[in-house]
Design a protein around this motif. Structure first.
Motif, mmCIF file in Angstrom:
data_model
loop_
_atom_site.group_PDB
_atom_site.id
_atom_site.type_symbol
_atom_site.label_atom_id
_atom_site.label_comp_id
_atom_site.label_asym_id
_atom_site.label_seq_id
_atom_site.Cartn_x
_atom_site.Cartn_y
_atom_site.Cartn_z
ATOM 1 N N HIS A 126 5.821 -4.266 2.650
ATOM 2 C CA HIS A 126 5.051 -3.801 2.004
ATOM 3 C C HIS A 126 3.273 -3.819 2.483
ATOM 4 N N ALA A 127 2.719 -4.504 2.348
ATOM 5 C CA ALA A 127 1.938 -4.527 3.123
ATOM 6 C C ALA A 127 1.929 -3.585 4.624
ATOM 7 N N LEU A 128 2.784 -3.942 5.550
ATOM 8 C CA LEU A 128 3.044 -3.503 6.963
ATOM 9 C C LEU A 128 3.313 -2.025 6.814
ATOM 10 N N PHE A 129 4.648 -2.033 6.300
ATOM 11 C CA PHE A 129 5.139 -0.966 6.677
ATOM 12 C C PHE A 129 4.758 0.516 5.691
ATOM 13 N N LEU A 130 4.374 0.291 3.695
ATOM 14 C CA LEU A 130 4.013 1.258 3.137
ATOM 15 C C LEU A 130 2.380 1.292 2.650
ATOM 16 N N VAL A 131 1.779 0.805 3.368
ATOM 17 C CA VAL A 131 0.059 0.462 3.463
ATOM 18 C C VAL A 131 -0.220 0.216 4.831
#
Length: 300
Positions: free
Chosen positions: A73-78
């Motif tokens: 989530h950190a890499l792709f969605l934020v």
């Protein structure tokens, strides 16, 4: 929504909020060394996202899979949307260096989004069947080949159409032997009621097989569950650092490893070395060594 989904949503909202403030308000619009400061603060922001993912996954769920989920989530969605937002802001400037920097950020962000789409929506449903042919002098005397199917690592939190397709294709193969090296149902945090619901669906898939393997099913523990918890009631043979000898005409026996044992390299110092070599002693057929982690194969 379960708690990990709620946690992921809150994580995304918090990360996007901080990221938007950083790239639109905190970072300077112009000035010397601005691009270097952008890279520095974006790197700090990304590092903080990963650190928070680790802390929440370990402290909140005691699961490395939760850590990996939040890190994704950190890499792709934020981080990726924040990168693209900063690129858009830089495109508003007339400075050539800023535009070049914006182009680099845009290409990086689009590549990251392409990876996300592939990993989230295409790869998980791309069923591929690989076939290998193995010949051995230890199989001399067989009147016909033995077809073995290996099925592992669904790691599903919801047994559905994809798993049904897998079992249907497996049924078409008409296997003589099916090996199950673990990781079928993955729920975190653990929910006993939901686990039983998904387990019931999985058992129904086993029951739906029209072509039962003549030499049966054999399973070992995975990382996310114990085989005995998932496969009770299926008739699957579960091996825990022990050997199962198949009917004589098969020329086969299977030595199945517990999960910790599969992480030990085969050799004199591993905990199952003696039992394994005793099992092989005096058996002139082929021994299949079955474990969840591939670490044990380093000893061959």
């Amino acid at each position: 929504m379960n708690s990990i989904q709620i946690t992921s949503l809150l994580y995304d909202i918090l990360g996007l909020s901080v990221g938007a403030w950083l790239v639109l308000r905190a970072l300077p619009a112009r000035g010397p060394w601005r691009l270097s400061r952008d890279l520095f603060w974006l790197s700090i922001f990304g590092g903080c996202l990963l650190l928070l993912a680790y802390e929440v996954g370990v402290a909140g769920y005691q699961s490395r899979f939760a850590v990996l989920r939040l890190a994704a989530h950190a890499l792709f969605l934020v981080f990726t949307p924040v990168l693209l937002l900063r690129a858009f802001a830089c495109l508003q400037e007339a400075d050539r260096r800023a535009r070049f920097f914006a182009l680099a950020l845009t290409l990086t962000g689009l590549a990251s989004m392409a990876v996300y789409v592939q990993a989230s929506y295409l790869e998980p449903h791309d069923l591929q069947i690989r076939r290998y042919e193995y010949r051995s002098d230890r199989l001399k005397g067989l009147t016909e080949p033995i077809k073995i199917v290996v099925l592992a690592d669904f790691q599903s939190d919801s047994i559905g159409s994809f798993e049904e397709e897998v079992f249907a294709r497996m049924d078409e193969e008409k296997a003589d032997l099916i090996l199950l090296p673990g990781d079928w149902i993955q729920l975190y945090p653990y929910d006993a009621e939901r686990f039983e619901e998904e387990r019931t669906k999985l058992l129904a898939l086993f029951a739906s097989l029209k072509h039962k393997p003549r030499y049966g099913f054999y399973a070992v523990d995975g990382d996310v569950e114990r085989a005995r918890d998932v496969l009770r009631g299926t008739g699957v043979h579960i091996l825990e650092d022990e050997v199962a000898r198949l009917p004589q005409e098969s020329r086969l026996q299977i030595f199945g490893l517990l999960r910790p044992s599969s992480r030990e390299t085969l050799g004199p110092r591993c905990s199952w070395d003696t039992e394994y070599f005793i099992a092989r002693q005096g058996f002139d057929g082929l021994t299949i060594l079955l474990g969840h982690s591939p670490d044990f194969t380093r000893g061959f």
